[in-house]
Design a protein around this motif. Structure first.
Motif, PDB file in Angstrom:
ATOM      1  N   ASN A 283      53.360  32.473  28.938  1.00 21.45           N
ATOM      2  CA  ASN A 283      52.280  32.097  28.029  1.00 21.45           C
ATOM      3  C   ASN A 283      50.946  32.278  28.735  1.00 21.45           C
ATOM      4  N   LEU A 284      49.866  32.222  27.971  1.00 22.63           N
ATOM      5  CA  LEU A 284      48.549  32.538  28.501  1.00 22.63           C
ATOM      6  C   LEU A 284      47.463  31.910  27.649  1.00 22.63           C
ATOM      7  N   ALA A 285      46.284  31.712  28.255  1.00 19.87           N
ATOM      8  CA  ALA A 285      45.166  31.125  27.529  1.00 19.87           C
ATOM      9  C   ALA A 285      43.879  31.404  28.282  1.00 19.87           C
ATOM     10  N   PHE A 286      42.777  31.495  27.543  1.00 17.58           N
ATOM     11  CA  PHE A 286      41.451  31.621  28.137  1.00 17.58           C
ATOM     12  C   PHE A 286      40.907  30.222  28.442  1.00 17.58           C
ATOM     13  N   ALA A 287      40.204  30.102  29.561  1.00 15.73           N
ATOM     14  CA  ALA A 287      39.599  28.817  29.913  1.00 15.73           C
ATOM     15  C   ALA A 287      38.394  29.080  30.803  1.00 15.73           C
ATOM     16  N   GLY A 288      37.803  27.992  31.299  1.00 14.32           N
ATOM     17  CA  GLY A 288      36.599  28.092  32.104  1.00 14.32           C
ATOM     18  C   GLY A 288      35.373  27.859  31.239  1.00 14.32           C
ATOM     19  N   ASP A 290      32.870  29.649  30.493  1.00 14.52           N
ATOM     20  CA  ASP A 290      32.525  30.774  29.621  1.00 14.52           C
ATOM     21  C   ASP A 290      33.749  31.410  28.972  1.00 14.52           C
ATOM     22  N   LYS A 291      34.929  30.830  29.177  1.00 16.70           N
ATOM     23  CA  LYS A 291      36.198  31.342  28.647  1.00 16.70           C
ATOM     24  C   LYS A 291      36.459  32.778  29.069  1.00 16.70           C
ATOM     25  N   LYS A 292      35.984  33.158  30.247  1.00 16.07           N
ATOM     26  CA  LYS A 292      36.238  34.497  30.767  1.00 16.07           C
ATOM     27  C   LYS A 292      37.336  34.514  31.819  1.00 16.07           C
ATOM     28  N   THR A 293      37.999  33.387  32.029  1.00 14.08           N
ATOM     29  CA  THR A 293      39.133  33.342  32.943  1.00 14.08           C
ATOM     30  C   THR A 293      40.412  33.284  32.129  1.00 14.08           C
ATOM     31  N   LEU A 294      41.320  34.219  32.401  1.00 18.59           N
ATOM     32  CA  LEU A 294      42.615  34.214  31.736  1.00 18.59           C
ATOM     33  C   LEU A 294      43.626  33.550  32.663  1.00 18.59           C
ATOM     34  N   TYR A 295      44.243  32.478  32.177  1.00 21.40           N
ATOM     35  CA  TYR A 295      45.310  31.804  32.904  1.00 21.40           C
ATOM     36  C   TYR A 295      46.638  32.261  32.316  1.00 21.40           C
ATOM     37  N   VAL A 296      47.589  32.553  33.196  1.00 21.40           N
ATOM     38  CA  VAL A 296      48.910  33.010  32.775  1.00 21.40           C
ATOM     39  C   VAL A 296      49.953  32.167  33.505  1.00 21.40           C
TER      40      VAL A 296
END
Length: 317
Positions: A283-288, A290-296
């Motif tokens: 699974n994956l989601a944007f965060a940070g 500015d939402k420019k970090t993709l967490y996987v």
């Protein structure tokens, strides 16, 4: 040579290392040579990542019955214990955290304490088998998937009282409706930024499916949206793409966690490229901020990488 085959050869030659993995360029998505950072491994199940307004990310450790938080500075902490096996997560605008739950199977609010409630634990008298993922819409409704029993798993003692794999919708008023009942293993679920299209990852299928969303939340015009590069026949003879979590960015691109890695598609379904990881993602989601970090997350590990386009800002995920 296909990208996946090239990556496998590079890994065998020692060019790609678990803690030094870098990306190929995907125009507008990720720059060539971007480092994929291993945050940590050894988690007890890794699912349901979700960016929070403070720039942190939470994800579920389903086997540990826990939700873990990764702070903007990378620190790890426990966000919530005793989650009833929370799997996929979603956050409402008022701060209520919703989850599909696999211990006592149900869908409902799990945080904060004063808002905890069950929204659905059955449909027409039949319980859910394994609720997997969910997404909230602007109407206050919830789309969610029940992926059913894992392939090859022995029948559960209460199997007769359970339903089949399906896509469901819980309307804002509380009514539950089964929208699709013929997808082999519906898994990740996501809405396009304009909420006109609902995407469903079929773990057993070769394609991500797409549906048009009509005014009452129902679905129409089912179609194969995009072909998954990781689709294969397993040793047992079953077919699997490993398709799991989904996310969308501000440009409407769809990101799919699958056997191949993170496959990125244009809003029209064209394959733009694959972000390969040391382990197959779940699974994956944007965060940070500015939402420019993709967490996987996947297979007990969590990674992050910097992207060029932020995640969609209209909802938490």
């Amino acid at each position: 040579m296909k990208l996946n085959a090239l990556l496998l050869l590079m890994a065998a030659a020692g060019v790609v290392h678990a803690q030094e993995t870098v990306t190929f360029e995907i125009a507008g998505v990720v720059a060539a040579g971007t480092k994929i950072e291993l945050i940590r491994d050894g988690f007890k199940g890794t699912e349901g990542p979700l960016g929070l307004p403070d720039g942190s990310l939470v994800f579920t450790e389903t086997q540990a019955n826990r939700i873990t938080r990764i702070g903007p500075d990378g620190t790890l902490s426990t966000f919530l214990e005793n989650t009833n096996g929370a799997n996929g997560l979603a956050l409402a605008r008022d701060g209520t955290l919703f989850a599909v739950q696999v211990a006592q199977t149900r869908v409902g609010a799990i945080h904060p304490a004063g808002r905890v409630k069950t929204l659905a634990d059955a449909y027409k008298g039949l319980g859910f088998v394994r609720p997997n993922d969910l997404v909230l819409d602007r109407r206050g409704g919830i789309y969610f998937t029940d992926s059913g029993a894992a392939p090859g798993a022995p029948p559960a003692p209460d199997a007769a009282s359970k339903g089949k794999p399906a896509v469901y919708y819980i309307a804002a008023g509380g009514a539950v409706e089964r929208l699709v009942g013929d997808i082999e293993r519906p898994n990740g679920i996501q809405l396009s930024p304009d909420e006109k299209v609902l995407y469903v990852a079929n773990t057993a299928g070769e394609h991500v499916l797409a549906f048009d969303v009509v005014s009452d939340g129902r679905l129409a015009n089912r179609r194969n949206f995009a072909r998954l590069e990781g689709w294969r026949t397993t040793e047992t003879g079953a077919t699997s793409s490993g398709a799991d979590g989904l996310a969308v960015d501000a440009a409407g691109r769809l990101y799919v966690a699958s056997t191949a890695g993170v496959q990125v598609f244009s809003p029209a379904g064209a394959s733009l490229g694959v972000i390969a990881l040391p382990k197959a993602p779940q699974n994956l989601a944007f965060a940070g901020p500015d939402k420019k970090t993709l967490y996987v997350v996947g297979r007990g590990s969590a990674y992050k990488l910097a992207l060029l386009t932020p995640g969609f800002g209209g909802r938490a995920k």
